[in-house]
Motif scaffolding. Structure first.
Motif, PDB file in Angstrom:
ATOM      1  N   THR A   1       0.179  -7.918 -49.087  1.00 28.45           N
ATOM      2  CA  THR A   1       0.897  -6.645 -49.193  1.00 28.45           C
ATOM      3  C   THR A   1       2.350  -6.811 -49.584  1.00 28.45           C
ATOM      4  OG1 THR A   1      -0.569  -5.594 -47.569  1.00 28.45           O
ATOM      5  CG2 THR A   1       1.629  -4.629 -47.833  1.00 28.45           C
ATOM      6  N   HIS A   2       2.772  -5.964 -50.517  1.00 22.97           N
ATOM      7  CA  HIS A   2       4.193  -5.794 -50.814  1.00 22.97           C
ATOM      8  C   HIS A   2       4.589  -4.380 -50.400  1.00 22.97           C
ATOM      9  CE1 HIS A   2       8.088  -5.889 -52.543  1.00 22.97           C
ATOM     10  NE2 HIS A   2       7.803  -5.094 -53.555  1.00 22.97           N
ATOM     11  N   THR A   3       5.713  -4.269 -49.684  1.00 24.23           N
ATOM     12  CA  THR A   3       6.110  -3.002 -49.071  1.00 24.23           C
ATOM     13  C   THR A   3       7.328  -2.402 -49.757  1.00 24.23           C
ATOM     14  OG1 THR A   3       5.306  -3.774 -46.919  1.00 24.23           O
ATOM     15  CG2 THR A   3       6.838  -1.915 -46.906  1.00 24.23           C
ATOM     16  N   TYR A   4       7.269  -1.094 -49.970  1.00 29.08           N
ATOM     17  CA  TYR A   4       8.437  -0.306 -50.373  1.00 29.08           C
ATOM     18  C   TYR A   4       8.769   0.639 -49.227  1.00 29.08           C
ATOM     19  CZ  TYR A   4       7.527  -1.984 -55.099  1.00 29.08           C
ATOM     20  OH  TYR A   4       7.318  -2.775 -56.202  1.00 29.08           O
ATOM     21  N   GLN A   5       9.987   0.507 -48.695  1.00 36.65           N
ATOM     22  CA  GLN A   5      10.382   1.377 -47.588  1.00 36.65           C
ATOM     23  C   GLN A   5      10.439   2.843 -48.014  1.00 36.65           C
ATOM     24  OE1 GLN A   5      11.027   0.930 -44.320  1.00 36.65           O
ATOM     25  NE2 GLN A   5      10.438  -1.211 -44.386  1.00 36.65           N
ATOM     26  N   CYS A   6      10.757   3.084 -49.280  1.00 35.10           N
ATOM     27  CA  CYS A   6      10.825   4.466 -49.769  1.00 35.10           C
ATOM     28  C   CYS A   6      10.164   4.551 -51.138  1.00 35.10           C
ATOM     29  CB  CYS A   6      12.274   4.956 -49.856  1.00 35.10           C
ATOM     30  SG  CYS A   6      12.399   6.706 -50.298  1.00 35.10           S
ATOM     31  N   VAL A   7       9.096   5.322 -51.229  1.00 35.93           N
ATOM     32  CA  VAL A   7       8.418   5.603 -52.484  1.00 35.93           C
ATOM     33  C   VAL A   7       8.550   7.091 -52.761  1.00 35.93           C
ATOM     34  CG1 VAL A   7       6.205   5.596 -53.705  1.00 35.93           C
ATOM     35  CG2 VAL A   7       6.800   3.699 -52.167  1.00 35.93           C
TER      36      VAL A   7
ATOM     37  N   GLY B   1      10.341   7.277 -59.573  1.00 34.50           N
ATOM     38  CA  GLY B   1      10.308   7.630 -60.981  1.00 34.50           C
ATOM     39  C   GLY B   1       9.123   8.522 -61.286  1.00 34.50           C
ATOM     40  N   SER B   2       8.896   8.747 -62.559  1.00 34.96           N
ATOM     41  CA  SER B   2       7.710   9.468 -63.002  1.00 34.96           C
ATOM     42  C   SER B   2       6.485   8.588 -62.790  1.00 34.96           C
ATOM     43  CB  SER B   2       7.839   9.821 -64.480  1.00 34.96           C
ATOM     44  OG  SER B   2       7.814   8.631 -65.262  1.00 34.96           O
ATOM     45  N   PRO B   3       5.280   9.154 -62.801  1.00 36.59           N
ATOM     46  CA  PRO B   3       4.085   8.302 -62.680  1.00 36.59           C
ATOM     47  C   PRO B   3       4.054   7.191 -63.722  1.00 36.59           C
ATOM     48  CG  PRO B   3       3.480  10.597 -62.382  1.00 36.59           C
ATOM     49  CD  PRO B   3       4.925  10.589 -62.795  1.00 36.59           C
ATOM     50  N   GLU B   4       4.456   7.485 -64.944  1.00 40.16           N
ATOM     51  CA  GLU B   4       4.430   6.476 -66.004  1.00 40.16           C
ATOM     52  C   GLU B   4       5.389   5.322 -65.708  1.00 40.16           C
ATOM     53  OE1 GLU B   4       2.893  10.282 -67.172  1.00 40.16           O
ATOM     54  OE2 GLU B   4       4.922   9.762 -66.454  1.00 40.16           O
ATOM     55  N   THR B   5       6.593   5.672 -65.211  1.00 36.61           N
ATOM     56  CA  THR B   5       7.579   4.639 -64.865  1.00 36.61           C
ATOM     57  C   THR B   5       7.083   3.771 -63.718  1.00 36.61           C
ATOM     58  OG1 THR B   5       9.444   5.939 -65.669  1.00 36.61           O
ATOM     59  CG2 THR B   5       9.923   4.276 -63.994  1.00 36.61           C
ATOM     60  N   VAL B   6       6.482   4.392 -62.720  1.00 38.34           N
ATOM     61  CA  VAL B   6       5.980   3.647 -61.563  1.00 38.34           C
ATOM     62  C   VAL B   6       4.837   2.716 -61.972  1.00 38.34           C
ATOM     63  CG1 VAL B   6       4.773   3.927 -59.363  1.00 38.34           C
ATOM     64  CG2 VAL B   6       6.782   5.331 -59.870  1.00 38.34           C
ATOM     65  N   ILE B   7       3.971   3.175 -62.841  1.00 35.10           N
ATOM     66  CA  ILE B   7       2.883   2.327 -63.326  1.00 35.10           C
ATOM     67  C   ILE B   7       3.439   1.079 -64.013  1.00 35.10           C
ATOM     68  CG2 ILE B   7       1.029   2.174 -65.049  1.00 35.10           C
ATOM     69  CD1 ILE B   7       0.411   5.152 -64.363  1.00 35.10           C
ATOM     70  N   GLU B   8       4.422   1.267 -64.891  1.00 36.67           N
ATOM     71  CA  GLU B   8       5.001   0.119 -65.592  1.00 36.67           C
ATOM     72  C   GLU B   8       5.689  -0.832 -64.625  1.00 36.67           C
ATOM     73  OE1 GLU B   8       4.573  -0.786 -68.808  1.00 36.67           O
ATOM     74  OE2 GLU B   8       3.131   0.866 -68.686  1.00 36.67           O
ATOM     75  N   HIS B   9       6.339  -0.281 -63.594  1.00 38.15           N
ATOM     76  CA  HIS B   9       7.005  -1.129 -62.591  1.00 38.15           C
ATOM     77  C   HIS B   9       5.990  -1.990 -61.850  1.00 38.15           C
ATOM     78  CE1 HIS B   9       9.880  -2.124 -59.315  1.00 38.15           C
ATOM     79  NE2 HIS B   9       8.780  -2.082 -58.571  1.00 38.15           N
ATOM     80  N   LEU B  10       4.822  -1.434 -61.549  1.00 34.62           N
ATOM     81  CA  LEU B  10       3.859  -2.125 -60.698  1.00 34.62           C
ATOM     82  C   LEU B  10       2.961  -3.100 -61.447  1.00 34.62           C
ATOM     83  CD1 LEU B  10       2.746   0.758 -58.298  1.00 34.62           C
ATOM     84  CD2 LEU B  10       4.157  -1.223 -57.724  1.00 34.62           C
ATOM     85  N   LYS B  11       2.870  -2.989 -62.755  1.00 37.06           N
ATOM     86  CA  LYS B  11       1.964  -3.869 -63.501  1.00 37.06           C
ATOM     87  C   LYS B  11       2.235  -5.349 -63.261  1.00 37.06           C
ATOM     88  CE  LYS B  11       0.493  -0.803 -67.262  1.00 37.06           C
ATOM     89  NZ  LYS B  11       0.606  -0.513 -68.724  1.00 37.06           N
ATOM     90  N   PRO B  12       3.496  -5.810 -63.266  1.00 33.66           N
ATOM     91  CA  PRO B  12       3.733  -7.242 -63.002  1.00 33.66           C
ATOM     92  C   PRO B  12       3.292  -7.672 -61.605  1.00 33.66           C
ATOM     93  CG  PRO B  12       5.669  -6.224 -63.995  1.00 33.66           C
ATOM     94  CD  PRO B  12       4.749  -5.123 -63.624  1.00 33.66           C
TER      95      PRO B  12
END
Length: 365
Positions: free
Chosen positions: A244-250, A312-323
């Motif tokens: 698991t990787h955690t984000y305190q605020c999404v 961010g927008s859904p598209e931005t979040v998707i790109e952030h999470l791909k790596p």
């Protein structure tokens, strides 16, 4: 890649406590209806950090009865604040109530104010945690006629003659999830084929703008140890599935601009709550035994946002999470209720759940 919800809201005054509990139960059930994989809860005391975090095992048991298909986890149990007998017993009970769908994050705690309420010194917390965990393993392994387990660990004393009950739900006790900072913690997870929490920073600095570099380092060390431990591929896959990787605020909105504007509203409320808590923490740090080494920065600092926030927008979040998906992270833990849970904040939280489930999660299914 799985997506899970972290119930990390705060209450700022006593009259908010009851409503916050009810709102978090509703939020958790909404997450279940939308297809999230797990509900995680914190373990905190005294400071208004989600009132039921004072006993989040109780909340997990309540939710398990209402959401029988859901996994439940803790991010994380402050092991020095729990008597090892109660720690082992409660995990076994909840293991049965969830039918084995339990993930117990473990750590040594972060807040001197909480420590002194349990007669624990902050600087002794790590050693207390290690010995409590070793004792819990003795208790889980003890059969009826084995010699007594003697407990002698600071404020925790005792002698257990019989076995603890109930027995674990499965062949072994519920999976623990260490935070993979230290080599010893990563090795504990790897040797037991447990998942691990993979942090986005390296102490003593607890924030920055290059989170993926830290996640890559910590995950790589954990994965190496997991491979070296000699498990079969099924055990390795099961561990990685929940690593698991955690984000305190999404926070997600239709556009990046809207998401940033709303994120700043959320973080201002969060920082106000933290400032109130810090006043009490400074009183707890009145002696050397309770001095913290790491000091957090303001939540609106770019370094804090870079480490702890996903927005961010859904598209931005998707790109952030791909790596992160390509790296091998199995579970993204989303703090969707960060800060005081006002009516506006709850609206933002539900907006994030809806957009995550409808637009982000399908990209990683």
């Amino acid at each position: 890649m799985r997506f899970s919800v972290f119930l990390n809201a705060r209450s700022t005054k006593p009259e908010e406590d009851g409503r916050l509990i009810t709102d978090l139960i509703d939020h958790a059930e909404r997450a279940g209806d939308l297809g999230f994989s797990a509900i995680f809860m914190p373990d905190h005391h005294f400071n208004g950090y989600m009132p039921v975090a004072s006993d989040s095992f109780l909340l997990a048991a309540y939710l398990a009865a209402r959401m029988p298909e859901m996994y439940f986890g803790f991010s994380v149990v402050s092991v020095p604040l729990h008597h090892p007998v109660r720690f082992a017993e409660r995990i076994n009970v909840l293991d049965h109530l969830t039918k084995g769908k339990l993930l117990v994050g473990i750590g040594s705690g972060t807040t001197p104010e909480e420590m002194i309420g349990f007669a624990v010194n902050y600087k002794e917390a790590s050693a207390l945690a290690e010995k409590n965990l070793a004792t819990a393993e003795e208790l889980w392994a003890k059969r009826m006629d084995d010699p007594a387990v003697v407990i002698d660990n600071g404020p925790y004393q005792g002698r257990v003659l019989q076995r603890i009950t109930p027995t674990p739900y499965g062949e072994h006790h519920a999976r623990l999830m260490p935070v993979a900072f230290r080599e010893s913690s990563a090795r504990r997870a790897a040797e037991n084929a447990w998942p691990a929490f993979i942090p986005a920073f390296t102490p003593p600095q607890i924030y920055g703008t290059e989170p993926l570099a830290h996640v890559t380092k910590h995950f790589g060390n954990y994965r190496r140890l997991l491979d070296e431990a000699g498990h079969d591929q099924a055990a390795i896959a099961a561990a990685l599935d929940w690593t698991t990787h955690t984000y305190q605020c999404v926070h997600i909105a239709e556009t990046d601009e809207q998401a940033r504007e709303e994120l700043e509203i959320i973080l201002k409320g969060y920082q106000d709550a933290v400032d109130r808590e810090n006043a009490f923490n400074r009183r707890a740090e009145a002696d050397d035994a309770n001095k913290k080494q790491d000091v957090n920065v303001n939540a609106l600092d770019d370094g804090w946002i870079g480490t702890w926030c996903l927005y961010g927008s859904p598209e931005t979040v998707i790109e952030h999470l791909k790596p992160y998906q390509e790296l091998g992270i199995g579970n993204v833990l989303c703090g969707t209720t960060t800060g005081p849970l006002t009516e506006q904040r709850l609206g933002f939280a539900n907006q994030t759940l809806d957009l995550l489930s409808s637009k982000v999660m399908p990209a990683f299914a």
